[in-house]
Design an enzyme around this catalytic site. Structure first.
Site, PDB file in Angstrom:
ATOM      1  N   LYS A  15       0.830  -1.220   0.000  1.00  0.00           N
ATOM      2  CA  LYS A  15       0.000   0.000   0.000  1.00  0.00           C
ATOM      3  C   LYS A  15       0.858   1.262   0.000  1.00  0.00           C
ATOM      4  O   LYS A  15       0.561   2.222  -0.708  1.00  0.00           O
ATOM      5  CB  LYS A  15      -0.917   0.017   1.231  1.00  0.00           C
ATOM      6  CG  LYS A  15      -2.105  -0.893   1.089  1.00  0.00           C
ATOM      7  CD  LYS A  15      -3.056  -0.733   2.259  1.00  0.00           C
ATOM      8  CE  LYS A  15      -2.402  -1.177   3.552  1.00  0.00           C
ATOM      9  NZ  LYS A  15      -3.239  -0.973   4.726  1.00  0.00           N
ATOM     10  N   ARG A  90     -11.816   2.423   9.090  1.00  0.00           N
ATOM     11  CA  ARG A  90     -11.477   1.120   9.691  1.00  0.00           C
ATOM     12  C   ARG A  90     -12.741   0.347  10.049  1.00  0.00           C
ATOM     13  O   ARG A  90     -12.660  -0.818  10.405  1.00  0.00           O
ATOM     14  CB  ARG A  90     -10.712   1.314  10.997  1.00  0.00           C
ATOM     15  CG  ARG A  90      -9.209   1.479  10.954  1.00  0.00           C
ATOM     16  CD  ARG A  90      -8.432   0.202  10.872  1.00  0.00           C
ATOM     17  NE  ARG A  90      -7.179   0.085  11.602  1.00  0.00           N
ATOM     18  CZ  ARG A  90      -6.052   0.735  11.362  1.00  0.00           C
ATOM     19  NH1 ARG A  90      -5.978   1.643  10.442  1.00  0.00           N
ATOM     20  NH2 ARG A  90      -4.972   0.475  12.062  1.00  0.00           N
TER      21      ARG A  90
HETATM   22  P1  AMP Z   1      -1.683   1.767  11.386  1.00  0.00           P
HETATM   23  O1  AMP Z   1      -0.377   2.427  11.093  1.00  0.00           O
HETATM   24  O2  AMP Z   1      -2.705   2.019  10.314  1.00  0.00           O
HETATM   25  O3  AMP Z   1      -1.545   0.308  11.709  1.00  0.00           O
HETATM   26  O4  AMP Z   1      -2.277   2.469  12.697  1.00  0.00           O
HETATM   27  C1  AMP Z   1      -1.573   2.477  13.916  1.00  0.00           C
HETATM   28  C2  AMP Z   1      -2.539   2.721  15.067  1.00  0.00           C
HETATM   29  O5  AMP Z   1      -3.199   3.988  14.888  1.00  0.00           O
HETATM   30  C3  AMP Z   1      -3.667   1.721  15.224  1.00  0.00           C
HETATM   31  O6  AMP Z   1      -3.281   0.606  15.950  1.00  0.00           O
HETATM   32  C4  AMP Z   1      -4.714   2.547  15.944  1.00  0.00           C
HETATM   33  O7  AMP Z   1      -4.412   2.676  17.315  1.00  0.00           O
HETATM   34  C5  AMP Z   1      -4.556   3.899  15.305  1.00  0.00           C
HETATM   35  N1  AMP Z   1      -5.423   4.064  14.103  1.00  0.00           N
HETATM   36  C6  AMP Z   1      -5.010   4.245  12.821  1.00  0.00           C
HETATM   37  N2  AMP Z   1      -6.060   4.402  11.993  1.00  0.00           N
HETATM   38  C7  AMP Z   1      -7.175   4.307  12.756  1.00  0.00           C
HETATM   39  C8  AMP Z   1      -8.573   4.365  12.483  1.00  0.00           C
HETATM   40  N3  AMP Z   1      -9.045   4.557  11.236  1.00  0.00           N
HETATM   41  N4  AMP Z   1      -9.429   4.230  13.523  1.00  0.00           N
HETATM   42  C9  AMP Z   1      -8.976   4.057  14.775  1.00  0.00           C
HETATM   43  N5  AMP Z   1      -7.673   3.968  15.104  1.00  0.00           N
HETATM   44  C10 AMP Z   1      -6.770   4.096  14.114  1.00  0.00           C
END
Ligand code: AMP
Length: 236
Positions: A15, A90
């Site tokens: 991605k 999400r």
């Molecule tokens: P990621 O890098 O997308 O894995 O996101 C890292 C962390 O950010 C996740 O584990 C959540 O704690 C938070 N996070 C990212 N995107 C979202 C979202 N759309 N809704 C809620 N929490 C999010």
């Protein structure tokens, strides 16, 4: 009309690479909620501190806060022509909010790109990832291993998992793995979480006729070409 794209795909589907390509090709920013939250690390206000605590515990941030952060990001001047959303929405609550928010600006999601790879390939892309000690070059034990020598080294007390020990052939520099990639258990859990949270969204967007599958096991260039074809047929 702007160009609003959503990227869905398990970690290791590429991605990040494709978002960078879209950003360069179409001039719309890559908006990753994970990156936005991580960037708040340096802020000292109460909201930023709360977000750091939630992320550290591995939980999701509330929909209310997340939607607010996205609203703020999408109202920046560089996002006037649209955005590539990654890590957002999400869940269905966030997806419904996004629909309403874009509709209020006379906009809509153009396409949801589901970057599909075999889950075993996803596992090997993450578990096999290894970098030169200075972080400058990334290799993969299974796919990009011409310039590396590596072997599994048993822990002296037989602890699991065995460690990978290796070095770069041309520089002799040691290789290191990110701790969250080095544990097969953690990589599998990440894949499980992805399946659990993304399936309802996949169905939500399929039901709205917006889901577009892309074969993400092809070469980087071929995946970009497939994405370009999807974008060209879904631009209004
Ligand atoms: P990621 O890098 O997308 O894995 O996101 C890292 C962390 O950010 C996740 O584990 C959540 O704690 C938070 N996070 C990212 N995107 C979202 C979202 N759309 N809704 C809620 N929490 C999010």
């Amino acid at each position: 009309m702007g160009l609003y794209l959503i990227l869905l795909g398990v970690q290791g589907a590429g991605k990040g690479v494709q978002a960078a390509w879209i950003q360069q090709h179409y001039g719309i920013p890559h908006v990753s909620t994970g990156d936005l939250f991580r960037a708040m690390r340096t802020r000292e206000d109460e909201l930023a501190q709360r977000i750091q605590a939630i992320m550290a515990s591995g939980q999701l941030i509330s929909d209310e806060i997340t939607n607010e952060v996205v609203r703020d990001r999408l109202s920046q001047p560089d996002a006037a022509g649209g955005a590539i959303l990654d890590g957002f929405p999400r869940n269905e609550v966030q997806a419904a909010w996004l629909d309403d928010y874009l509709a209020s600006k006379g906009e809509a999601v153009n396409a949801v790109l589901l970057m599909e790879i075999d889950l075993y390939v996803a596992f090997k892309r993450a578990y096999g990832r290894i970098a030169s000690e200075d972080g400058a070059r990334i290799y993969n034990l299974y796919y990009q291993n011409e310039n590396i020598d590596w072997r599994l080294e048993e822990h002296p007390e037989g602890a699991w998992p065995p460690r990978v020990s290796g070095c770069e052939r041309d520089t002799g520099m040691s290789l290191v793995r990110r701790p969250d990639d080095a544990s097969a258990d953690v990589v599998i859990r990440r894949i499980d979480t992805y399946l659990e949270t993304s399936m309802p969204l996949v169905n939500w967007y399929r039901g709205r006729g917006l889901l577009r599958s892309v074969d993400a096991e092809q070469s980087i260039e071929d995946v970009s070409a497939a994405i370009q074809a999807v974008i060209e047929t879904n631009r209004s």
